[in-house]
Design a protein around this motif. Structure first.
Motif, PDB file in Angstrom:
ATOM      1  N   LEU A  13      19.462  55.855  18.091  1.00  0.00           N
ATOM      2  CA  LEU A  13      20.736  55.876  18.946  1.00  0.00           C
ATOM      3  C   LEU A  13      20.404  56.898  20.107  1.00  0.00           C
ATOM      4  CD1 LEU A  13      23.698  55.918  16.386  1.00  0.00           C
ATOM      5  CD2 LEU A  13      22.897  54.148  18.160  1.00  0.00           C
ATOM      6  N   SER A  14      19.661  57.775  19.915  1.00  0.00           N
ATOM      7  CA  SER A  14      19.481  58.769  20.933  1.00  0.00           C
ATOM      8  C   SER A  14      18.335  58.421  21.760  1.00  0.00           C
ATOM      9  CB  SER A  14      18.819  60.110  20.362  1.00  0.00           C
ATOM     10  OG  SER A  14      18.375  61.050  21.293  1.00  0.00           O
ATOM     11  N   ASN A  15      17.051  57.627  21.168  1.00  0.00           N
ATOM     12  CA  ASN A  15      16.300  56.833  22.269  1.00  0.00           C
ATOM     13  C   ASN A  15      16.986  55.751  23.043  1.00  0.00           C
ATOM     14  OD1 ASN A  15      14.379  58.239  21.095  1.00  0.00           O
ATOM     15  ND2 ASN A  15      13.672  56.801  19.624  1.00  0.00           N
ATOM     16  N   GLU A  16      17.898  55.226  22.692  1.00  0.00           N
ATOM     17  CA  GLU A  16      18.748  54.137  23.495  1.00  0.00           C
ATOM     18  C   GLU A  16      19.484  54.805  24.411  1.00  0.00           C
ATOM     19  OE1 GLU A  16      18.248  51.009  23.116  1.00  0.00           O
ATOM     20  OE2 GLU A  16      16.753  51.063  21.821  1.00  0.00           O
ATOM     21  N   GLY A  17      19.821  56.120  24.359  1.00  0.00           N
ATOM     22  CA  GLY A  17      20.694  56.795  25.290  1.00  0.00           C
ATOM     23  C   GLY A  17      22.167  56.746  24.924  1.00  0.00           C
ATOM     24  N   LEU A  18      22.518  56.304  23.761  1.00  0.00           N
ATOM     25  CA  LEU A  18      24.089  56.117  23.414  1.00  0.00           C
ATOM     26  C   LEU A  18      24.621  57.376  22.724  1.00  0.00           C
ATOM     27  CD1 LEU A  18      23.592  52.656  21.570  1.00  0.00           C
ATOM     28  CD2 LEU A  18      24.547  53.165  23.580  1.00  0.00           C
ATOM     29  N   ILE A  19      23.497  58.586  22.304  1.00  0.00           N
ATOM     30  CA  ILE A  19      24.314  59.608  21.843  1.00  0.00           C
ATOM     31  C   ILE A  19      23.138  60.622  22.045  1.00  0.00           C
ATOM     32  CG2 ILE A  19      25.217  58.712  19.592  1.00  0.00           C
ATOM     33  CD1 ILE A  19      22.887  60.070  17.935  1.00  0.00           C
ATOM     34  N   ASP A  20      23.643  61.756  22.288  1.00  0.00           N
ATOM     35  CA  ASP A  20      23.049  63.123  22.749  1.00  0.00           C
ATOM     36  C   ASP A  20      22.826  64.010  21.435  1.00  0.00           C
ATOM     37  OD1 ASP A  20      21.626  65.139  24.188  1.00  0.00           O
ATOM     38  OD2 ASP A  20      23.598  65.995  24.906  1.00  0.00           O
ATOM     39  N   ALA A  26      25.890  65.203  17.096  1.00  0.00           N
ATOM     40  CA  ALA A  26      25.695  64.450  18.228  1.00  0.00           C
ATOM     41  C   ALA A  26      26.881  64.099  19.087  1.00  0.00           C
ATOM     42  CB  ALA A  26      25.003  63.165  17.596  1.00  0.00           C
ATOM     43  N   VAL A  27      26.720  63.802  20.138  1.00  0.00           N
ATOM     44  CA  VAL A  27      27.601  63.528  21.087  1.00  0.00           C
ATOM     45  C   VAL A  27      27.618  62.262  21.725  1.00  0.00           C
ATOM     46  CG1 VAL A  27      28.884  64.038  23.240  1.00  0.00           C
ATOM     47  CG2 VAL A  27      28.116  66.001  21.901  1.00  0.00           C
ATOM     48  N   VAL A  28      28.720  61.257  21.276  1.00  0.00           N
ATOM     49  CA  VAL A  28      28.622  59.899  21.775  1.00  0.00           C
ATOM     50  C   VAL A  28      28.601  59.952  23.262  1.00  0.00           C
ATOM     51  CG1 VAL A  28      29.601  57.678  21.531  1.00  0.00           C
ATOM     52  CG2 VAL A  28      29.460  59.226  19.415  1.00  0.00           C
ATOM     53  N   ILE A  29      27.643  59.119  23.830  1.00  0.00           N
ATOM     54  CA  ILE A  29      27.633  58.817  25.242  1.00  0.00           C
ATOM     55  C   ILE A  29      28.232  57.417  25.525  1.00  0.00           C
ATOM     56  CG2 ILE A  29      26.202  58.624  27.277  1.00  0.00           C
ATOM     57  CD1 ILE A  29      23.985  60.572  26.015  1.00  0.00           C
ATOM     58  N   GLY A  30      27.795  56.674  24.663  1.00  0.00           N
ATOM     59  CA  GLY A  30      28.266  55.231  24.826  1.00  0.00           C
ATOM     60  C   GLY A  30      27.424  54.264  26.014  1.00  0.00           C
TER      61      GLY A  30
END
Length: 180
Positions: A13-20, A26-30
């Motif tokens: 999910l982090s690699n996809e840029g969806l979370i930090d 973790a913080v959800v970016i969306g």
């Protein structure tokens, strides 16, 4: 459950840029509208390339699998099963990518597959709920892509791929951004 699968999922999910990923969680970016457009740019490029490549020869076994996938989409539509419909939609496109037998393209597809599936599930649910009359034209678009592939005419294939992706991009963008 072991922590390893969870860590791996969070890394993905982090690699996809969806979370930090942060020190304590973790913080959800969306997904933003730009993210969605970029995702569909990549998907269009991949499938456009693959279908052009496949146009160079007949692919009877692929055509049969694609038609079976459409049959499953029809069945899912009949029974208002948006989840199965979304999976069959994804399967249709994935079959085309696999048939190209291109290792790097398949890797790229696999890197965006889960996000594509999530977007399809959200959009398909909304389409079934709010725009049921748009389901059959979507199935027809898949039939048209098969016809284009059978024709082995690159321009026909390009036209159908572009038409399908414009519709899909518009529907997914509208569905996901209106849900927010």
């Amino acid at each position: 459950m072991s922590r390893s699968p969870i860590r791996e999922a969070l890394r993905t999910l982090s690699n996809e840029g969806l979370i930090d990923l942060q020190r304590m969680g973790a913080v959800v970016i969306g997904l933003t509208a730009r993210d969605l457009n970029e995702l569909y740019d990549v998907r269009l490029l991949l499938e456009h390339f693959v279908l052009e490549r496949l146009s160079e020869a007949s692919h009877d076994s692929l055509i049969k699998k694609l038609e079976q996938s459409i049959d499953q989409m029809n069945m899912a539509a009949k029974y208002d099963d948006y989840v199965e419909f979304a999976y069959q939609d994804l399967r249709f496109h994935e079959l085309v990518i696999i048939e190209a037998d291109h290792k790097r393209i398949l890797k790229l597809w696999e890197s965006i597959r889960e996000i594509i599936l999530a977007a399809l599930l959200i959009t398909t649910e909304k389409r079934f709920r709010d725009y049921k009359k748009a389901v059959m034209p979507l199935i027809e678009q898949h039939h048209e892509m098969i016809k284009a592939l059978k024709s082995q005419n690159i321009e026909h294939i390009q036209d159908e791929v572009k038409r399908h992706f414009e519709d899909t991009r518009n529907t997914i963008t509208a569905s996901l951004l209106n849900e927010a």
